[in-house]
Motif scaffolding. Structure first.
Motif, PDB file in Angstrom:
ATOM      1  N   PHE A   1       0.991  -1.216  -0.047  1.00 20.97           N
ATOM      2  CA  PHE A   1      -0.154  -0.173   0.188  1.00 20.97           C
ATOM      3  C   PHE A   1       0.989   1.050  -0.087  1.00 20.97           C
ATOM      4  O   PHE A   1       0.542   2.136  -0.533  1.00 20.97           O
ATOM      5  CB  PHE A   1      -0.738  -0.163   1.326  1.00 20.97           C
ATOM      6  N   CYS A   2       2.320   1.399   0.758  1.00 16.17           N
ATOM      7  CA  CYS A   2       2.618   2.927   0.881  1.00 16.17           C
ATOM      8  C   CYS A   2       3.558   2.530  -0.601  1.00 16.17           C
ATOM      9  O   CYS A   2       4.069   4.262  -0.955  1.00 16.17           O
ATOM     10  CB  CYS A   2       3.411   2.559   2.234  1.00 16.17           C
ATOM     11  N   GLU A   3       4.310   1.820  -0.820  1.00 12.77           N
ATOM     12  CA  GLU A   3       4.988   1.716  -2.271  1.00 12.77           C
ATOM     13  C   GLU A   3       4.164   2.147  -3.346  1.00 12.77           C
ATOM     14  O   GLU A   3       4.425   3.421  -3.924  1.00 12.77           O
ATOM     15  CB  GLU A   3       5.740   0.547  -3.202  1.00 12.77           C
ATOM     16  N   GLU A   4       2.612   1.728  -3.376  1.00 16.08           N
ATOM     17  CA  GLU A   4       1.524   1.945  -4.714  1.00 16.08           C
ATOM     18  C   GLU A   4       1.727   3.854  -4.068  1.00 16.08           C
ATOM     19  O   GLU A   4       1.242   4.699  -5.180  1.00 16.08           O
ATOM     20  CB  GLU A   4       0.107   1.583  -4.505  1.00 16.08           C
ATOM     21  N   VAL A   5       0.345   3.670  -2.475  1.00 12.21           N
ATOM     22  CA  VAL A   5       0.538   5.293  -3.117  1.00 12.21           C
ATOM     23  C   VAL A   5       1.626   6.738  -2.626  1.00 12.21           C
ATOM     24  O   VAL A   5       1.213   7.553  -3.193  1.00 12.21           O
ATOM     25  CB  VAL A   5      -0.519   5.228  -1.565  1.00 12.21           C
ATOM     26  N   ILE A   6       2.347   5.963  -1.896  1.00  9.85           N
ATOM     27  CA  ILE A   6       3.680   7.491  -1.969  1.00  9.85           C
ATOM     28  C   ILE A   6       4.481   7.366  -3.248  1.00  9.85           C
ATOM     29  O   ILE A   6       4.568   8.429  -3.521  1.00  9.85           O
ATOM     30  CB  ILE A   6       4.674   7.044  -0.449  1.00  9.85           C
ATOM     31  N   SER A   7       4.488   6.258  -3.899  1.00  8.88           N
ATOM     32  CA  SER A   7       4.997   5.957  -4.968  1.00  8.88           C
ATOM     33  C   SER A   7       4.384   7.232  -6.221  1.00  8.88           C
ATOM     34  O   SER A   7       4.203   8.310  -6.611  1.00  8.88           O
ATOM     35  CB  SER A   7       5.816   5.511  -6.057  1.00  8.88           C
TER      36      SER A   7
END
Length: 158
Positions: A114-120
């Motif tokens: 989730f963090c990788e997808e959203v923050i990127s």
């Protein structure tokens, strides 16, 4: 001395510190750390460090974009959030997310994903705003001293 920043993260991890330190799965990534700490492409943080005029959420227009807002509320990330909730459950409070991460490698991976997808995606949007020539000066991408010297030496426009 009263700590103003980092309290959210400390309060979420401290009760589970032995489990956090003794876990046999999961590693911290740059973007996962941004969500856990609140230091990243969040309106409130970018405003606090003087790169934005407001703490506004560019995803939904909420007056304050925080890591928790991104994780739990912002409609811009509802699809990614649905996937996360399916993996870890409905408790998206930071202590709840930490408990889930410590509970299983699958949950840790779901939160990290989730963090990788959203923050990127938020970072890409941030770069677009920084590159906008009509953006206020504090918002534009800053050109460092070395880049200015290199451009001057070769007469490249900045």
């Amino acid at each position: 001395m009263h700590a103003e920043y980092g309290v959210r993260t400390i309060e979420a991890i401290r009760p589970q510190l032995p489990e956090w330190c003794g876990r046999s799965h999961g590693s911290l990534t740059f973007r996962l750390t941004q969500v856990l700490s609140g230091h990243g492409c969040f309106g409130r943080y970018v405003w606090r460090i003087g790169r934005e005029e407001t703490a506004l959420c560019h995803g939904c227009g909420d007056p304050e974009d925080t890591a928790q807002h991104t994780l739990e509320v912002c409609c811009a990330w509802s699809e990614e959030r649905r996937t996360l909730v399916a993996a870890i459950g409905d408790d998206l409070s930071l202590p709840g997310v930490i408990r889930a991460m410590l509970g299983s490698e699958r949950s840790w991976d779901a939160v990290a994903s989730f963090c990788e997808e959203v923050i990127s995606q938020k970072e890409a949007q941030e770069r677009e705003r920084e590159g906008d020539p009509l953006a206020p000066p504090l918002r534009r991408r800053r050109v460092g001293r070395r880049r200015r010297q290199y451009a001057a030496a070769f007469s490249f426009p900045q």
